[in-house]
Enzyme design. Sequence first.
Site, PDB file in Angstrom:
ATOM      1  N   GLU A  94      27.967  44.596  53.749  1.00 32.27           N
ATOM      2  CA  GLU A  94      27.533  44.550  55.141  1.00 32.27           C
ATOM      3  C   GLU A  94      28.699  44.814  56.093  1.00 32.27           C
ATOM      4  O   GLU A  94      29.839  44.489  55.794  1.00 32.27           O
ATOM      5  CB  GLU A  94      26.929  43.174  55.447  1.00 32.27           C
ATOM      6  CG  GLU A  94      25.616  42.964  54.718  1.00 32.27           C
ATOM      7  CD  GLU A  94      25.023  41.578  54.884  1.00 32.27           C
ATOM      8  OE1 GLU A  94      23.805  41.477  54.982  1.00 32.27           O
ATOM      9  OE2 GLU A  94      25.783  40.593  54.911  1.00 32.27           O
ATOM     10  N   CYS A 107      33.293  45.090  62.342  1.00 33.48           N
ATOM     11  CA  CYS A 107      33.785  44.141  61.344  1.00 33.48           C
ATOM     12  C   CYS A 107      33.424  44.705  59.969  1.00 33.48           C
ATOM     13  O   CYS A 107      32.259  44.936  59.660  1.00 33.48           O
ATOM     14  CB  CYS A 107      33.108  42.795  61.588  1.00 33.48           C
ATOM     15  SG  CYS A 107      33.475  41.570  60.352  1.00 33.48           S
ATOM     16  N   CYS A 114      33.348  37.789  47.046  1.00 38.38           N
ATOM     17  CA  CYS A 114      34.742  37.339  47.207  1.00 38.38           C
ATOM     18  C   CYS A 114      35.048  36.349  46.089  1.00 38.38           C
ATOM     19  O   CYS A 114      34.229  35.481  45.785  1.00 38.38           O
ATOM     20  CB  CYS A 114      34.922  36.659  48.568  1.00 38.38           C
ATOM     21  SG  CYS A 114      36.612  36.059  48.830  1.00 38.38           S
ATOM     22  N   CYS A 118      35.590  29.839  49.125  1.00 29.68           N
ATOM     23  CA  CYS A 118      35.772  28.793  50.144  1.00 29.68           C
ATOM     24  C   CYS A 118      34.441  28.047  50.309  1.00 29.68           C
ATOM     25  O   CYS A 118      33.371  28.664  50.319  1.00 29.68           O
ATOM     26  CB  CYS A 118      36.215  29.400  51.474  1.00 29.68           C
ATOM     27  SG  CYS A 118      37.783  30.254  51.332  1.00 29.68           S
ATOM     28  N   CYS A 121      31.653  29.185  53.079  1.00 28.66           N
ATOM     29  CA  CYS A 121      31.423  30.611  53.351  1.00 28.66           C
ATOM     30  C   CYS A 121      30.332  31.211  52.457  1.00 28.66           C
ATOM     31  O   CYS A 121      30.340  31.014  51.239  1.00 28.66           O
ATOM     32  CB  CYS A 121      32.735  31.351  53.155  1.00 28.66           C
ATOM     33  SG  CYS A 121      32.594  33.134  53.237  1.00 28.66           S
ATOM     34  N   SER A 213      43.326  32.616  58.271  1.00 28.26           N
ATOM     35  CA  SER A 213      42.263  31.604  58.285  1.00 28.26           C
ATOM     36  C   SER A 213      42.859  30.265  57.878  1.00 28.26           C
ATOM     37  O   SER A 213      43.038  29.989  56.698  1.00 28.26           O
ATOM     38  CB  SER A 213      41.143  32.006  57.319  1.00 28.26           C
ATOM     39  OG  SER A 213      40.588  33.212  57.750  1.00 28.26           O
ATOM     40  N   CYS A 332      30.477  35.135  61.523  1.00 23.23           N
ATOM     41  CA  CYS A 332      31.554  34.881  60.575  1.00 23.23           C
ATOM     42  C   CYS A 332      31.061  34.025  59.422  1.00 23.23           C
ATOM     43  O   CYS A 332      30.484  32.967  59.645  1.00 23.23           O
ATOM     44  CB  CYS A 332      32.664  34.086  61.251  1.00 23.23           C
ATOM     45  SG  CYS A 332      33.870  35.098  62.009  1.00 23.23           S
TER      46      CYS A 332
HETATM   47  N1  SAH Z   1      38.517  36.590  53.512  1.00 21.96           N
HETATM   48  C1  SAH Z   1      39.069  36.739  54.787  1.00 21.96           C
HETATM   49  C2  SAH Z   1      38.220  37.587  55.725  1.00 21.96           C
HETATM   50  C3  SAH Z   1      36.745  37.349  55.710  1.00 21.96           C
HETATM   51  S1  SAH Z   1      36.169  35.785  56.261  1.00 21.96           S
HETATM   52  C4  SAH Z   1      39.346  35.378  55.416  1.00 21.96           C
HETATM   53  O1  SAH Z   1      38.911  34.366  54.875  1.00 21.96           O
HETATM   54  O2  SAH Z   1      40.057  35.354  56.412  1.00 21.96           O
HETATM   55  C5  SAH Z   1      36.364  35.956  58.020  1.00 21.96           C
HETATM   56  C6  SAH Z   1      36.449  34.642  58.779  1.00 21.96           C
HETATM   57  O3  SAH Z   1      35.202  33.936  58.724  1.00 21.96           O
HETATM   58  C7  SAH Z   1      37.489  33.664  58.248  1.00 21.96           C
HETATM   59  O4  SAH Z   1      38.316  33.229  59.307  1.00 21.96           O
HETATM   60  C8  SAH Z   1      36.668  32.498  57.733  1.00 21.96           C
HETATM   61  O5  SAH Z   1      37.377  31.288  57.810  1.00 21.96           O
HETATM   62  C9  SAH Z   1      35.456  32.550  58.634  1.00 21.96           C
HETATM   63  N2  SAH Z   1      34.268  31.889  58.096  1.00 21.96           N
HETATM   64  C10 SAH Z   1      33.835  31.864  56.826  1.00 21.96           C
HETATM   65  N3  SAH Z   1      32.682  31.154  56.732  1.00 21.96           N
HETATM   66  C11 SAH Z   1      32.395  30.728  57.983  1.00 21.96           C
HETATM   67  C12 SAH Z   1      31.306  29.966  58.550  1.00 21.96           C
HETATM   68  N4  SAH Z   1      30.304  29.546  57.805  1.00 21.96           N
HETATM   69  N5  SAH Z   1      31.332  29.745  59.889  1.00 21.96           N
HETATM   70  C13 SAH Z   1      32.330  30.206  60.662  1.00 21.96           C
HETATM   71  N6  SAH Z   1      33.350  30.936  60.195  1.00 21.96           N
HETATM   72  C14 SAH Z   1      33.390  31.191  58.863  1.00 21.96           C
HETATM   73 FE1  SF4 Z   2      36.381  34.812  50.751  1.00 19.35          FE
HETATM   74 FE2  SF4 Z   2      37.181  34.671  53.336  1.00 19.35          FE
HETATM   75 FE3  SF4 Z   2      34.794  33.678  52.560  1.00 19.35          FE
HETATM   76 FE4  SF4 Z   2      37.015  32.450  51.794  1.00 19.35          FE
HETATM   77  S1  SF4 Z   2      36.296  32.695  53.920  1.00 19.35           S
HETATM   78  S2  SF4 Z   2      35.264  32.908  50.475  1.00 19.35           S
HETATM   79  S3  SF4 Z   2      38.373  34.169  51.477  1.00 19.35           S
HETATM   80  S4  SF4 Z   2      35.418  35.818  52.508  1.00 19.35           S
END
Ligand code: SAH
Ligand code: SF4
Length: 341
Positions: A94, A107, A114, A118, A121, A213, A332
Amino acid sequence: MKEKINLKGLWIDDLEKLLEELGERTYKANQLASWIYDKGSTNFSQMTDLSKSLREKLSSIACIDTIRLIKAQTSELDFSKKFLFELRDGERIEAVLMWEDDRTTICVSTQVGCPLGCAFCATGKMGFKRNLTPGEIVDQILALKDHRPTHVVLMGMGEPLLNYENTIKALKIVNSELGLSFAGKRITLSTVGIPNMIKKLADLTWRIRLAISLNAPNDQKRSQLMPINKKYPLNTLLEAVKYYAKKKKLRLTFEYVLIKDFNDSEEDALELSKLVRGIPCKINLIPYNSVPDLPFEKPSEEKITAFRDYLYPRCPTVTLRKSKGEDIQAACGQLCTSIKS
Ligand code: SAH
Ligand code: SF4
């Protein structure tokens, strides 16, 4: 029959090599690159400034592949748009377009899924399928070129620094005037922070913006959210981040996802401000976006504002990200093309 070489994702040095193998002059690589990336051409017959014999040779051995748009959704809240693409092997990714003031930001994803898992996410929940090729990364931008994006952020699915070589090659194409012509200051790479890769990025001759992050004010909380923190705790991460800021003379962004009753108290804000002290940075607060089946929640508006106001006098710059496309799961951390069961 031998499979055709996909030219999308090849850059000047690769194109020169190919031309040499075909017995052609290498300077034509620039013209070829401009057709593929600047003009977005997918057909050799359009490349009228190349000789007919070269165009014929190219079409017999090469192609210019594109990712296939499957679905586009528009948010009713803020008109941001989410696009679902299918790749050659059937995997799906996406990309998201967002508008704010005079900016149009795209974006982009760098991996299918991934591997970092995390806890908060949606992409992390999906597990890891594979890295995207440089062509697949660039193609997300080419496919949405008509929307005239002004900024590119690598904040879609995946961890760009775990797909370092392909991401850097794609960014070279995105950054170059022979490619998509995005100035480095209009490109932001978001990462959990892999220290040796951040240093590698700092040593490149060109520079892009970096967003880290952070998401927690100490190792104990960060490790609960982000398993990678056990491997690279905050002191090693911040050391690499300082190296990047110094080498590139750039202010960094720290992203901090605000989660109700987890990292949203005054003590958390105080600890966070101490953690980043001395680093030229901006803190971008991202209220948590809900993900089905995950136990986290967004703090109340009052709590979010109180956190920001407490942090603000203690940190040089604090911004609160307005969530985009939450109703279409485009915000995000909500990007996900299949959930592992
Ligand atoms: N893997 C990279 C880039 C993709 S995630 C990273 O982690 O930075 C992009 C951003 O989305 C990151 O800052 C992450 O912390 C944030 N993110 C992930 N899950 C989220 C959620 N459920 N709500 C808000 N931000 C989130
Ligand atoms: Fe991967 Fe970024 Fe999501 Fe963490 S926040 S699982 S590094 S996409």
